[in-house]
Design a protein around this motif. Sequence first.
Motif, PDB file in Angstrom:
ATOM      1  N   ASP A  79    -121.249 -64.736 -46.628  1.00 22.66           N
ATOM      2  CA  ASP A  79    -119.836 -65.089 -46.735  1.00 22.66           C
ATOM      3  C   ASP A  79    -119.020 -63.824 -46.469  1.00 22.66           C
ATOM      4  OD1 ASP A  79    -117.295 -65.918 -47.416  1.00 22.66           O
ATOM      5  OD2 ASP A  79    -117.917 -66.969 -49.234  1.00 22.66           O
ATOM      6  N   SER A 113    -119.810 -74.685 -46.123  1.00 19.42           N
ATOM      7  CA  SER A 113    -119.492 -74.106 -44.804  1.00 19.42           C
ATOM      8  C   SER A 113    -120.459 -72.988 -44.413  1.00 19.42           C
ATOM      9  CB  SER A 113    -118.064 -73.575 -44.801  1.00 19.42           C
ATOM     10  OG  SER A 113    -117.950 -72.365 -45.565  1.00 19.42           O
ATOM     11  N   GLU A 158    -116.025 -63.440 -45.396  1.00 22.73           N
ATOM     12  CA  GLU A 158    -114.662 -63.491 -45.925  1.00 22.73           C
ATOM     13  C   GLU A 158    -114.630 -63.037 -47.388  1.00 22.73           C
ATOM     14  OE1 GLU A 158    -111.080 -66.754 -46.768  1.00 22.73           O
ATOM     15  OE2 GLU A 158    -112.753 -67.268 -45.438  1.00 22.73           O
ATOM     16  N   HIS A 159    -115.614 -63.484 -48.166  1.00 22.49           N
ATOM     17  CA  HIS A 159    -115.673 -63.074 -49.569  1.00 22.49           C
ATOM     18  C   HIS A 159    -115.918 -61.567 -49.679  1.00 22.49           C
ATOM     19  CE1 HIS A 159    -116.617 -63.793 -53.922  1.00 22.49           C
ATOM     20  NE2 HIS A 159    -117.259 -62.643 -53.745  1.00 22.49           N
ATOM     21  N   ARG A 190    -116.778 -76.655 -50.984  1.00 21.24           N
ATOM     22  CA  ARG A 190    -116.464 -76.653 -49.551  1.00 21.24           C
ATOM     23  C   ARG A 190    -116.826 -75.321 -48.907  1.00 21.24           C
ATOM     24  NH1 ARG A 190    -113.305 -80.913 -47.775  1.00 21.24           N
ATOM     25  NH2 ARG A 190    -112.442 -82.233 -49.427  1.00 21.24           N
ATOM     26  N   ARG A 191    -116.556 -74.236 -49.618  1.00 21.09           N
ATOM     27  CA  ARG A 191    -116.868 -72.918 -49.064  1.00 21.09           C
ATOM     28  C   ARG A 191    -118.376 -72.723 -48.991  1.00 21.09           C
ATOM     29  NH1 ARG A 191    -113.346 -67.599 -50.396  1.00 21.09           N
ATOM     30  NH2 ARG A 191    -114.349 -66.153 -48.945  1.00 21.09           N
ATOM     31  N   HIS A 199    -125.260 -65.746 -52.917  1.00 22.47           N
ATOM     32  CA  HIS A 199    -123.869 -65.643 -52.487  1.00 22.47           C
ATOM     33  C   HIS A 199    -123.193 -64.415 -53.103  1.00 22.47           C
ATOM     34  CE1 HIS A 199    -119.512 -66.417 -52.435  1.00 22.47           C
ATOM     35  NE2 HIS A 199    -119.766 -67.055 -51.302  1.00 22.47           N
TER      36      HIS A 199
END
Length: 294
Positions: free
Chosen positions: A245, A291, A247-248, A287-288, A235
């Motif tokens: 991810d 997802s 968005e990250h 939660r992230r 991640h």
Amino acid sequence: MTATLSSRTSVLTPLEEAVAEIPDGAAVGIGGAVTAAHPMALVRALARRGVRDLTVVAPTAGLDVEVLVAAGCVKTLVASYVGMEGVAGVAPVFRRAAEEGTIDVRDVDEAHCIAALRAAAQKLPSLPWRGGAGTSYAEVNPDLVGFEDPVSGEELIAIPALPLDFALVYAEQADEFGNAQPSGAGNMDQLLGAAAARVIVQVERIASNEEIRRDPARTWQWKDARVVRAPFGTHPYSSAGMIADVEHLEEYVAAGREGGEALAEYMRRHVGDAPDHDSYLETIGIRRIASLLV
């Protein structure tokens, strides 16, 4: 005589202990490709250590190099790409460091990187390569030397070997003896390992030796390896079980472009104030992470 399992030595190593062996000034290869399979848990742990003057070899890099540059760990970078594809064509902290001359950038083509790692794995000083001959590559990277082949008379480039002290790579699973298995192509990771004196493999899970032996063609082996278990450790990059991810990455790129306190806050939150990998995952949130699973 074949060694029994009981006579083998486990190389399972806690994450922080594995990177503690990397000293200032080491040559470190980092695996992964663009938005996939980067050993980010190892990279963050190395950045937390505050090691200095590293020579980093990262063929197709992104946030891994960004974190190490932002942490002041990098002296020399050998890479053919540092960016986040659609999020940022060129990674912002790398760009700033390259423009300001705070790191020494050795620009290579991916094929040059492959040849350099192959030379190191074969204990050769260099390997000849046709790609780039007659171009300005030798001007932007003085390590590349044009020459006339003594047999054919053809113009070629001598690609110097890139021997590594350590290679940080990722695989989905490994057994406790260091036999690792990626789920995908593995990018240049196997070559990075072959060029390195020691390999640190970050994995999602520890498999039994019996399970690994069922698929020998997919198995990586090195003479000196350490295995670190770090679930979801790529991640914000993807792995076989997790998408990237985005968005990250967008959040990071915004902080990296702004620099100053925005970048410092990102580094505090995701590196400095997260003393271990579990703490990092808690910062991201279950939660992230959930997802992103596939």
